[in-house]
Design a protein around this motif. Structure first.
Motif, PDB file in Angstrom:
ATOM      1  N   ASN A   3       0.834  -1.204   0.000  1.00 34.37           N
ATOM      2  CA  ASN A   3       0.000   0.000   0.000  1.00 34.37           C
ATOM      3  C   ASN A   3       0.869   1.255   0.000  1.00 34.37           C
ATOM      4  OD1 ASN A   3      -3.156  -0.608   0.560  1.00 34.37           O
ATOM      5  ND2 ASN A   3      -1.868  -2.226   1.431  1.00 34.37           N
ATOM      6  N   PRO A  60      -6.228  -7.653  -3.057  1.00 34.40           N
ATOM      7  CA  PRO A  60      -7.159  -6.560  -3.381  1.00 34.40           C
ATOM      8  C   PRO A  60      -8.429  -7.064  -4.066  1.00 34.40           C
ATOM      9  CG  PRO A  60      -4.916  -5.971  -3.999  1.00 34.40           C
ATOM     10  CD  PRO A  60      -4.882  -7.428  -3.637  1.00 34.40           C
ATOM     11  N   LYS A  61      -9.521  -6.390  -3.765  1.00 39.33           N
ATOM     12  CA  LYS A  61     -10.823  -6.748  -4.323  1.00 39.33           C
ATOM     13  C   LYS A  61     -11.349  -5.581  -5.150  1.00 39.33           C
ATOM     14  CE  LYS A  61     -15.333  -8.545  -2.824  1.00 39.33           C
ATOM     15  NZ  LYS A  61     -16.152  -8.884  -1.624  1.00 39.33           N
ATOM     16  N   MET A  62     -11.347  -5.751  -6.464  1.00 36.30           N
ATOM     17  CA  MET A  62     -11.893  -4.720  -7.343  1.00 36.30           C
ATOM     18  C   MET A  62     -13.423  -4.774  -7.321  1.00 36.30           C
ATOM     19  SD  MET A  62      -9.530  -2.828  -8.711  1.00 36.30           S
ATOM     20  CE  MET A  62     -10.164  -2.141 -10.249  1.00 36.30           C
ATOM     21  N   HIS A 108      -6.673  -0.289  -8.133  1.00 37.86           N
ATOM     22  CA  HIS A 108      -7.030  -0.484  -6.732  1.00 37.86           C
ATOM     23  C   HIS A 108      -6.082   0.348  -5.871  1.00 37.86           C
ATOM     24  CE1 HIS A 108      -7.676  -2.517  -2.837  1.00 37.86           C
ATOM     25  NE2 HIS A 108      -8.834  -2.925  -3.351  1.00 37.86           N
ATOM     26  N   SER A 109      -6.564   0.812  -4.729  1.00 39.16           N
ATOM     27  CA  SER A 109      -5.733   1.639  -3.854  1.00 39.16           C
ATOM     28  C   SER A 109      -4.474   0.910  -3.391  1.00 39.16           C
ATOM     29  CB  SER A 109      -6.548   2.085  -2.628  1.00 39.16           C
ATOM     30  OG  SER A 109      -7.066   0.964  -1.930  1.00 39.16           O
ATOM     31  N   GLN A 157      -2.783  -1.023  -5.188  1.00 37.53           N
ATOM     32  CA  GLN A 157      -1.920  -1.195  -6.367  1.00 37.53           C
ATOM     33  C   GLN A 157      -1.724   0.152  -7.056  1.00 37.53           C
ATOM     34  OE1 GLN A 157      -4.543  -4.126  -8.107  1.00 37.53           O
ATOM     35  NE2 GLN A 157      -3.252  -5.839  -7.421  1.00 37.53           N
ATOM     36  N   TRP A 158      -1.495   1.175  -6.251  1.00 36.08           N
ATOM     37  CA  TRP A 158      -1.318   2.532  -6.763  1.00 36.08           C
ATOM     38  C   TRP A 158      -0.151   2.551  -7.738  1.00 36.08           C
ATOM     39  CZ3 TRP A 158      -4.740   6.315  -5.174  1.00 36.08           C
ATOM     40  CH2 TRP A 158      -4.499   7.611  -5.637  1.00 36.08           C
ATOM     41  N   CYS A 218      -9.949   2.767  -6.860  1.00 32.51           N
ATOM     42  CA  CYS A 218     -10.932   1.902  -6.215  1.00 32.51           C
ATOM     43  C   CYS A 218     -10.437   1.509  -4.823  1.00 32.51           C
ATOM     44  CB  CYS A 218     -11.174   0.650  -7.050  1.00 32.51           C
ATOM     45  SG  CYS A 218     -11.793   0.987  -8.718  1.00 32.51           S
ATOM     46  N   ALA A 219     -10.947   2.199  -3.826  1.00 32.32           N
ATOM     47  CA  ALA A 219     -10.606   1.863  -2.439  1.00 32.32           C
ATOM     48  C   ALA A 219     -11.689   0.928  -1.915  1.00 32.32           C
ATOM     49  CB  ALA A 219     -10.510   3.129  -1.611  1.00 32.32           C
ATOM     50  N   THR A 220     -11.725  -0.262  -2.476  1.00 32.37           N
ATOM     51  CA  THR A 220     -12.859  -1.174  -2.292  1.00 32.37           C
ATOM     52  C   THR A 220     -12.510  -2.426  -1.502  1.00 32.37           C
ATOM     53  OG1 THR A 220     -12.363  -1.914  -4.565  1.00 32.37           O
ATOM     54  CG2 THR A 220     -14.175  -0.369  -4.272  1.00 32.37           C
TER      55      THR A 220
END
Length: 651
Positions: free
Chosen positions: A194, A292-294, A309-310, A312-313, A498-500
């Motif tokens: 992260n 991570p979950k998209m 994804h947040s 994987q910035w 996507c901060a999911t």
């Protein structure tokens, strides 16, 4: 032993006026303890009430300017004066600290723990604070036969984050050979992965470290991700862990062979190179938040701008001047949004549900010279400061999470939970000017129904910037140039973060793990219904131990670093039990596992996060809480201190 317990060789040589100028920056409860350590007597304790918890809202509503520990400014001045007298007396003496008697130590422990505490809690705190400098969490092998057996008991650790590095250090102390398999090119786990703007820990950094390697170098009270990563990297370097790590390598499968009690672990590197390793035990330290979950949104792949994804910035991504979208309003989004508000030409925040937040003025505060001085030079301050942070995070909060079955007021689960709701609401109302915005951000679920976040006003200020729009209408689809919501509006954006969240309910995912009689772990867990005894051991999977496994996430039970130490302690004492018994393997009994998990489910169901009608990432798709530990941390500490042979089947 691993212990790094300071002998206080750095003397307090600063002039009196310099030290006195430092004091307003320091935590009051630890200063009280320092007076006792410097003088050897406890008269100050009789003139003060034990430290208690008090928050920003409570202080404002009380009509008093209550300070940390619930002390008034006059009491704070008295504490400062007493400390300065104690320092003067110490410096005029022989430079040796008085030896506290058992009676004085017990009186101090009771006072700092809130007054009326049970003996087991004193023992628990004595271990955590380690006033005598003894690291009681190290697992020792005290015979030549055990030491020889340890050398023939190789262990594979999966993951080089907080838990994996900790397990490696402790295994090395026992003389047990180990190999760490790490999918990333560096150490740190979630703190390596992260790298989004604003990423930081939301518990105090001074409690987010190993008990045997306290870190007094944090530059802020809630350190940024890179600084945390550096801490674990330096820990691995200092204890010789790095040479045992296979970086850029993943475990594809782990299969247990009953003949000899061997785990066959298949690994694959990023270059596709495959290899098979063998071990007597496997320790999974992959954690809960590592995949991570998209979001499953129609048309996501059709977007022509950057979408990620947040966790994987993209390296080198610059949001400056862009029209940014952030999907999500959880912990990561909470940190990203203020950063994007400062640089994006326009920021659209898509909020599915609002969050409760604790008022925390120190959330972005750098550690000053006074605090740094006290941590390094004021005898025992660092130990009691760590204890106070620990105490604040656990005591007086747990009861607010429990459901009162006779309570029927919407939006809360008990009288104390309602009082907390009122306090948090007052804080948010004090920060927001717009009634329309306030209506959007005030949750309608009980406090602790979802993760409560920390705010010093930064997040709520960001939402009120002219270039920021908060959207609560649901997302219908994503098109090539933006996001379309249920109200028919198209929000044109250049990039989407996507901060999911993560696949938090899929433990050890996506590895194939096969235990006794060909039983597949993923099937035993029905994909997303992970269960383990103490969150550590699993029936049918001998010599497999989890760190941060099912039902070990903390909500109000302190630092995950402390919990990891309890889990590693338990796993390594299991291994020592094997070495002592001469057996090849041990697996948790099914009935023991089932009784424990029935209790976990029962207590979780009676909490705000397990409350029916509340949705959160703690639950799986069936509504069962698979993430959270529902017990007080002292109870879990007692459960994991020493494994009971009767809980296991040995071969």
């Amino acid at each position: 032993m691993a212990g790094h317990f300071e002998p206080f060789t750095q003397m307090m040589t600063e002039p009196e006026e310099v030290i006195r100028a430092f004091l307003p920056e320091l935590s009051l409860p630890p200063l009280i303890a320092c007076v006792v350590h410097l003088t050897g007597e406890t008269s100050i304790l009789s003139r003060l009430h034990p430290p208690r918890l008090v928050n920003v809202v409570e202080s404002a509503e009380s009509g008093q300017d209550l300070m940390e520990g619930g002390y008034t400014p006059a009491e704070a001045q008295m504490i400062h004066d007493e400390l300065m007298q104690a320092i003067a007396g110490f410096r005029s003496g022989d430079g040796k600290l008085p030896q506290l008697s058992t009676q004085v130590t017990q009186e101090l422990l009771r006072f700092m723990s809130g007054g009326n505490v049970k003996e087991d809690y004193l023992e628990f705190i004595s271990e955590e604070v380690a006033l005598d400098g003894v690291d009681r969490r190290a697992v020792e092998l005290d015979t030549d036969a055990l030491k020889a057996a340890a050398k023939e008991f190789p262990v594979i650790i999966i993951g080089a984050g907080l838990g994996g590095v900790l397990a490696a250090i402790r295994l090395d102390e026992m003389g047990i050979p180990y190999t760490i398999i790490e999918k990333n090119p560096g150490i740190g786990g979630t703190w390596f992965e992260n790298k989004y703007p604003g990423c930081r820990v939301d518990v105090s950094g001074h409690s987010y470290s190993y008990s045997f390697r306290p870190n007094h170098q944090w530059t802020s009270y809630y350190p940024l991700a890179d600084e945390i990563r550096q801490y674990f990297d330096q820990s691995a370097e200092e204890y010789g862990v790095k040479q045992h790590i296979r970086f850029n390598t993943e475990v594809s499968q782990a299969i247990y062979h009953e003949d000899g009690g061997i785990w066959q672990v298949d690994i694959v590197g990023t270059d596709g190179q495959r290899e098979t390793l063998k071990a007597k035990a496997v320790i999974s330290a992959v954690g809960q938040l590592n995949r991570p979950k998209m979001p499953e949104i129609k048309g996501l792949d059709s977007f022509t701008g950057a979408v990620f994804h947040s966790a994987q910035w993209p390296d080198g991504f610059d949001p400056a001047g862009k029209r940014m979208a952030v999907i999500g309003s959880g912990a990561s989004a909470f940190q990203i949004i203020p950063e994007m508000a400062q640089c994006a030409s326009h920021l659209t925040v898509f909020q599915r549900s609002p969050v409760w937040m604790f008022p925390n003025p120190a959330y972005h505060t750098p550690v000053g010279k006074g605090q740094s001085w006290a941590l390094h030079k004021l005898p025992f301050y660092s130990k009691w400061y760590r204890f106070w942070l620990f105490h604040v995070a656990t005591e007086g909060v747990y009861d607010k999470t429990l459901v009162d079955p006779d309570w029927n007021k919407p939006g809360s689960v008990s009288a104390s939970n309602e009082e907390l709701r009122r306090q948090l609401t007052a804080w948010m109302e004090s920060q927001v000017r717009s009634p329309d915005l306030l209506e959007k951000i005030l949750p309608d679920y009980p406090p602790f129904g979802k993760r409560i976040l920390q705010d010093n006003g930064t997040y709520l200020t960001a939402l009120q910037q002219p270039n920021v729009e908060l959207v609560t209408s649901g997302i219908v689809e994503i098109v090539e140039n933006g996001v379309r919501t249920a109200d028919g509006q198209l929000h044109e954006v250049d990039a989407i973060a996507c901060a999911t969240g993560f696949h938090a309910d899929r433990f050890l995912f996506p590895m194939h793990v096969e235990g006794r009689d060909g039983i597949v772990l993923n099937e035993q867990w029905s994909d997303n219904n992970g269960r383990a005894y103490l969150g550590i051991t699993i029936p049918n999977f001998p010599n497999l131990f989890c760190i941060y496994g099912p039902n070990t996430n903390l909500v109000v039970a302190g630092s995950i670093a402390h919990n990891a130490e309890s889990q590693v302690n338990y796993a390594l004492r299991c291994i020592r039990m094997l070495l002592e018994s001469g057996h090849d393997s041990m697996a948790c009994r099914q009935d023991v596992h089932d009784r424990y998990n029935d209790r976990v489910d029962e207590v979780n169901a009676g909490t705000a996060w397990g409350f029916s009608g509340v949705e959160n990432w703690y639950k799986n798709s069936e509504g069962r809480v698979t993430a959270n530990l529902p017990f007080r941390i002292i109870d879990y500490w007692k459960m994991t201190r020493k494994p009971d042979p009767a809980d296991f089947v040995f071969d």
